[in-house]
Design a protein around this motif. Structure first.
Motif, PDB file in Angstrom:
ATOM      1  N   MET A   1       0.830  -1.203   0.000  1.00 28.85           N
ATOM      2  CA  MET A   1       0.000   0.000   0.000  1.00 28.85           C
ATOM      3  C   MET A   1       0.858   1.244   0.000  1.00 28.85           C
ATOM      4  N   THR A   2       0.323   2.297  -0.619  1.00 29.11           N
ATOM      5  CA  THR A   2       0.899   3.626  -0.485  1.00 29.11           C
ATOM      6  C   THR A   2      -0.243   4.585  -0.218  1.00 29.11           C
ATOM      7  N   SER A   3       0.083   5.764   0.295  1.00 26.54           N
ATOM      8  CA  SER A   3      -0.967   6.752   0.524  1.00 26.54           C
ATOM      9  C   SER A   3      -0.388   8.134   0.327  1.00 26.54           C
ATOM     10  N   SER A   4      -1.287   9.069   0.036  1.00 29.81           N
ATOM     11  CA  SER A   4      -0.867  10.457  -0.119  1.00 29.81           C
ATOM     12  C   SER A   4      -2.114  11.327  -0.139  1.00 29.81           C
ATOM     13  N   SER A   5      -1.912  12.600  -0.453  1.00 34.11           N
ATOM     14  CA  SER A   5      -3.034  13.496  -0.691  1.00 34.11           C
ATOM     15  C   SER A   5      -2.786  14.170  -2.035  1.00 34.11           C
ATOM     16  N   SER A   6      -3.801  14.741  -2.582  1.00 32.86           N
ATOM     17  CA  SER A   6      -3.886  15.217  -3.967  1.00 32.86           C
ATOM     18  C   SER A   6      -2.589  15.541  -4.730  1.00 32.86           C
TER      19      SER A   6
ATOM     20  N   GLY B   1      -7.922  20.381  -1.216  1.00 36.34           N
ATOM     21  CA  GLY B   1      -8.300  21.305  -2.283  1.00 36.34           C
ATOM     22  C   GLY B   1      -7.173  21.555  -3.268  1.00 36.34           C
ATOM     23  N   GLY B   2      -7.491  21.686  -4.543  1.00 35.03           N
ATOM     24  CA  GLY B   2      -6.535  21.984  -5.593  1.00 35.03           C
ATOM     25  C   GLY B   2      -7.093  23.101  -6.439  1.00 35.03           C
ATOM     26  N   PRO B   3      -6.539  23.323  -7.643  1.00 32.93           N
ATOM     27  CA  PRO B   3      -5.388  22.633  -8.253  1.00 32.93           C
ATOM     28  C   PRO B   3      -4.057  23.123  -7.680  1.00 32.93           C
ATOM     29  N   GLY B   4      -2.984  22.548  -8.208  1.00 30.06           N
ATOM     30  CA  GLY B   4      -1.656  22.915  -7.738  1.00 30.06           C
ATOM     31  C   GLY B   4      -1.446  22.436  -6.317  1.00 30.06           C
ATOM     32  N   LEU B   5      -0.693  23.187  -5.554  1.00 29.10           N
ATOM     33  CA  LEU B   5      -0.532  22.810  -4.146  1.00 29.10           C
ATOM     34  C   LEU B   5      -1.827  23.030  -3.392  1.00 29.10           C
ATOM     35  N   GLY B   6      -2.673  23.922  -3.925  1.00 35.24           N
ATOM     36  CA  GLY B   6      -4.017  24.119  -3.382  1.00 35.24           C
ATOM     37  C   GLY B   6      -3.981  24.482  -1.927  1.00 35.24           C
ATOM     38  N   GLY B   7      -4.728  23.726  -1.126  1.00 31.40           N
ATOM     39  CA  GLY B   7      -4.762  23.975   0.320  1.00 31.40           C
ATOM     40  C   GLY B   7      -4.700  22.657   1.047  1.00 31.40           C
ATOM     41  N   ILE B   8      -5.001  22.680   2.349  1.00 32.19           N
ATOM     42  CA  ILE B   8      -4.959  21.410   3.077  1.00 32.19           C
ATOM     43  C   ILE B   8      -6.338  21.005   3.591  1.00 32.19           C
ATOM     44  N   GLN B   9      -7.352  21.781   3.246  1.00 29.94           N
ATOM     45  CA  GLN B   9      -8.705  21.463   3.707  1.00 29.94           C
ATOM     46  C   GLN B   9      -9.380  20.469   2.753  1.00 29.94           C
TER      47      GLN B   9
ATOM     48  N   TYR C   1     -24.642  20.986  -7.213  1.00 26.04           N
ATOM     49  CA  TYR C   1     -24.298  21.948  -6.171  1.00 26.04           C
ATOM     50  C   TYR C   1     -22.978  21.531  -5.551  1.00 26.04           C
ATOM     51  N   GLY C   2     -22.087  22.470  -5.396  1.00 29.19           N
ATOM     52  CA  GLY C   2     -20.797  22.117  -4.801  1.00 29.19           C
ATOM     53  C   GLY C   2     -20.096  23.324  -4.212  1.00 29.19           C
ATOM     54  N   ARG C   3     -19.152  23.058  -3.345  1.00 29.28           N
ATOM     55  CA  ARG C   3     -18.253  24.077  -2.830  1.00 29.28           C
ATOM     56  C   ARG C   3     -16.839  23.569  -3.104  1.00 29.28           C
ATOM     57  N   THR C   4     -15.906  24.482  -3.234  1.00 34.34           N
ATOM     58  CA  THR C   4     -14.553  24.064  -3.594  1.00 34.34           C
ATOM     59  C   THR C   4     -13.515  24.701  -2.668  1.00 34.34           C
ATOM     60  N   GLY C   5     -12.290  24.284  -2.874  1.00 39.17           N
ATOM     61  CA  GLY C   5     -11.171  24.952  -2.208  1.00 39.17           C
ATOM     62  C   GLY C   5     -11.010  24.591  -0.746  1.00 39.17           C
ATOM     63  N   GLY C   6     -11.798  23.623  -0.260  1.00 42.87           N
ATOM     64  CA  GLY C   6     -11.695  23.250   1.151  1.00 42.87           C
ATOM     65  C   GLY C   6     -12.905  23.693   1.956  1.00 42.87           C
ATOM     66  N   ILE C   7     -13.862  24.387   1.312  1.00 42.73           N
ATOM     67  CA  ILE C   7     -15.101  24.783   1.994  1.00 42.73           C
ATOM     68  C   ILE C   7     -16.059  23.593   1.979  1.00 42.73           C
ATOM     69  N   ILE C   8     -16.652  23.321   3.143  1.00 37.98           N
ATOM     70  CA  ILE C   8     -17.654  22.261   3.227  1.00 37.98           C
ATOM     71  C   ILE C   8     -19.026  22.910   3.354  1.00 37.98           C
ATOM     72  N   PRO C   9     -19.973  22.542   2.498  1.00 39.96           N
ATOM     73  CA  PRO C   9     -21.306  23.122   2.643  1.00 39.96           C
ATOM     74  C   PRO C   9     -21.957  22.615   3.928  1.00 39.96           C
ATOM     75  N   THR C  10     -22.748  23.442   4.561  1.00 36.01           N
ATOM     76  CA  THR C  10     -23.460  22.997   5.760  1.00 36.01           C
ATOM     77  C   THR C  10     -24.726  22.258   5.330  1.00 36.01           C
ATOM     78  N   PRO C  11     -25.266  21.408   6.217  1.00 34.21           N
ATOM     79  CA  PRO C  11     -26.527  20.743   5.897  1.00 34.21           C
ATOM     80  C   PRO C  11     -27.620  21.764   5.554  1.00 34.21           C
ATOM     81  N   GLN C  12     -27.622  22.888   6.259  1.00 37.70           N
ATOM     82  CA  GLN C  12     -28.611  23.948   6.008  1.00 37.70           C
ATOM     83  C   GLN C  12     -28.538  24.448   4.573  1.00 37.70           C
ATOM     84  N   GLU C  13     -27.305  24.672   4.133  1.00 37.75           N
ATOM     85  CA  GLU C  13     -27.059  25.178   2.779  1.00 37.75           C
ATOM     86  C   GLU C  13     -27.579  24.179   1.738  1.00 37.75           C
TER      87      GLU C  13
END
Lengths: 355, 178
Positions: free
Chosen positions: A76-81, A109-117, A328-340
């Motif tokens: 096995m190997t593992s990583s993030s984006s 989140g991406g593209p590139g190095l993006g973020g860590i969320q 419907y979506g959010r990007t960049g590390g933002i998580i939509p709330t159930p309300q949204e």
């Protein structure tokens, strides 16, 4: 009853599940938000007399996996984006050489190095090949820490069964959150691998290779791979549903998005809106048939993703123009709330279901 | 029964640990639980928070938009999360570090000088457990007796000598808000 339940973060749950599933070798390079996984395995693998090796890079890690898989090991190997992007050449070779291995991607989140969320914006990369050439990974999408355990164990079995790389596709939320898990009776049943390069010892020569200079041979190999992917599509589709039977608005969501969708659907149901959830557990093979069937009765679909809209394309292919498919979506590390998400469901129900 | 709790404060105030003890206690009692931390490029003295859900039924979203309770250990946390509380929800305030009153009239405010009580007990670091005691007193979300077992699970063995102090802090938080 407490039973054998423990509270674990998702990343660690994957590591412990891999050990119980008989993973013998693990090669990786750390990256947020999955570093708890190599951290756990750095301690646990030597305890079990197995190998943990931090490679000098993601490219090195996947190529060591290639070698180990060729020698018949459970690996096995593992990583993030961004790290998974680096591994793509190796993954393509492994798919071409038809070797079993497990690759974990805890998406950020991406593209590139993006973020860590958290994000789900690696869907295309995971399900459509990712590297060069006509190939597919089997892609499993857990939606809870318990599923991170169960699907990691399944990933090793499917990899061996089809001699194909399997990806476990999570996200930063699932990697970092804690939920109770049970390891139950994960079996480390490693089938015999007569094709592995284990030292010739009198048998015919085994060759691990992805190079075919004769186009006829390469085409033949490609049709062989495609036949295998069709077999996988026929036998390995997995999905889950919630309030689907009478749903007029079907939300299609996987992983953490599906959890948020479920709560939003409960809110919508309390308002008398007939919403339901179809949750793909396998992203490849995609539950095309189940979605097509839901399209017989539902008025409209909503694909909910932590991306700018990727899985929605597969939902549209499955629905095949018979019903409107919204996104419907959010990007960049933002998580939509159930309300949204509930607001979105309510809006669509007003527009589509009333028609 | 469903509790959706956001615990927030400075990094180092034991916000994540408070949430873990609560989640573990819920699990020990057979409830469905989830614990979701904020994670990011945090720095010492920055803000930290976690979301804990305790439920009798399967938990959908571990991400909560309208918490039933907010435990605010410092002012920035109260300012950030008070507006999110669901009407009728509870706001537990560490008055040792928050000299501002809550703004909303449609919530129940529980004031506890958690840091002062913790200092009285000999360690400011158990202010989180004082707040946990206040939370459990108010909500009865878990039994006090379960918290000891939870502490044993969450704290590493080498820290187990601190369990009596933590239990004392929980008890003081409960008494203070009876």
């Amino acid at each position: 009853m407490l039973g054998d339940k423990v509270l674990m973060v998702g990343n660690e749950a994957i590591g412990e599940a891999a050990i119980r599933a008989g993973c013998q070798l693990y090669f990786a390079y750390p990256i947020t938000p999955q570093s708890e996984l190599p951290q756990l395995l750095a301690r646990r693998m030597p305890e079990e007399g197995r190998v943990f090796l931090q490679a000098e890079s993601e490219v090195a890690a996947i190529n060591i996996v290639y070698g180990a898989a060729g020698a018949g090991a459970r690996v096995m190997t593992s990583s993030s984006s961004p790290g998974i992007s680096l591994k793509q050449e190796g993954i393509s070779y492994i798919a071409g050489a038809e070797l079993p291995c497990v690759i974990v991607n805890i998406v950020r989140g991406g593209p590139g190095l993006g973020g860590i969320q958290p994000a789900q914006s690696d869907y295309f990369q995971a399900t459509k090949g990712g590297g060069h050439g006509d190939y597919r990974l089997i892609v499993l999408a857990p939606a809870s820490v318990q599923e991170m355990v169960d699907l990691t164990a399944l990933a090793f079995d499917l990899a061996d069964k089809y001699r194909n790389p399997v990806m476990v596709l999570g996200d930063g939320t699932l990697g970092q959150m804690m939920e109770p898990v049970e390891f139950g009776d994960i079996k480390a049943e490693i089938p015999s691998k007569p094709w592995a390069t284990t030292g010739r010892k009198g048998r015919a020569r085994n060759v691990i290779n992805s190079l075919y200079l004769d186009p006829n041979k390469l085409e033949e190999h490609n049709w062989h791979l495609q036949a295998k992917y069709r077999r996988i599509e026929g036998a390995e589709v997995r999905y889950d549903s919630f309030n689907l039977a009478d749903a007029q608005l079907v939300v299609v969501a996987y992983g953490i998005s599906a959890r948020i969708a479920r709560t939003a659907i409960e809110m919508a149901r309390a308002d008398g809106i007939a919403a339901g959830l179809l949750r793909p557990i396998t992203l490849f093979p995609f539950p095309t048939g189940a979605i097509a069937q839901a399209a017989e009765k539902a008025a409209a679909f909503l694909s909910l993703e932590l991306s700018a809209g990727q899985m929605v394309e597969d939902v549209r292919l499955a629905v095949n123009g018979r019903r409107p498919v919204h996104f419907y979506g959010r990007t960049g590390g933002i998580i939509p709330t159930p309300q949204e998400v509930y607001e979105e469901i309510k809006k669509l129900a007003g527009e589509e279901v009333a028609k | 029964m469903k509790h959706e709790v956001i615990v927030a404060g400075f990094g180092g105030q034991g916000v994540l640990l408070l949430g873990q003890v609560l989640a573990y206690a819920g699990m020990v009692e057979g409830k469905e639980v989830s614990w979701l931390p904020s994670y990011g490029p945090e720095m010492r003295g920055g803000t930290a928070n976690c979301t804990v859900v305790l439920s009798d039924t399967e938990i959908g979203s571990p991400v909560v938009s309208q918490p039933s309770c907010v435990i605010a250990l410092n002012l920035p946390s109260m300012e950030k999360f008070e507006p999110m509380l669901k009407p009728g929800g509870r706001l537990i305030i560490n008055t040792s570090l928050i000299d501002k009153k809550a703004e909303r009239a449609d919530i129940e405010v529980v004031e506890v000088p958690a840091t002062e009580i913790a200092n009285e007990l000999g360690s400011g670091r158990v202010a989180n457990m004082v707040a946990l005691g206040a939370f459990v007193q108010q909500t009865k979300a878990v039994d006090f007796t379960t918290l000891e077992e939870a502490l044993k699970k969450v704290l590493p063995q080498r820290r187990h000598e601190l369990i009596p102090l933590n239990l004392q802090a929980i008890q003081r938080g409960a008494e203070e808000t009876k």
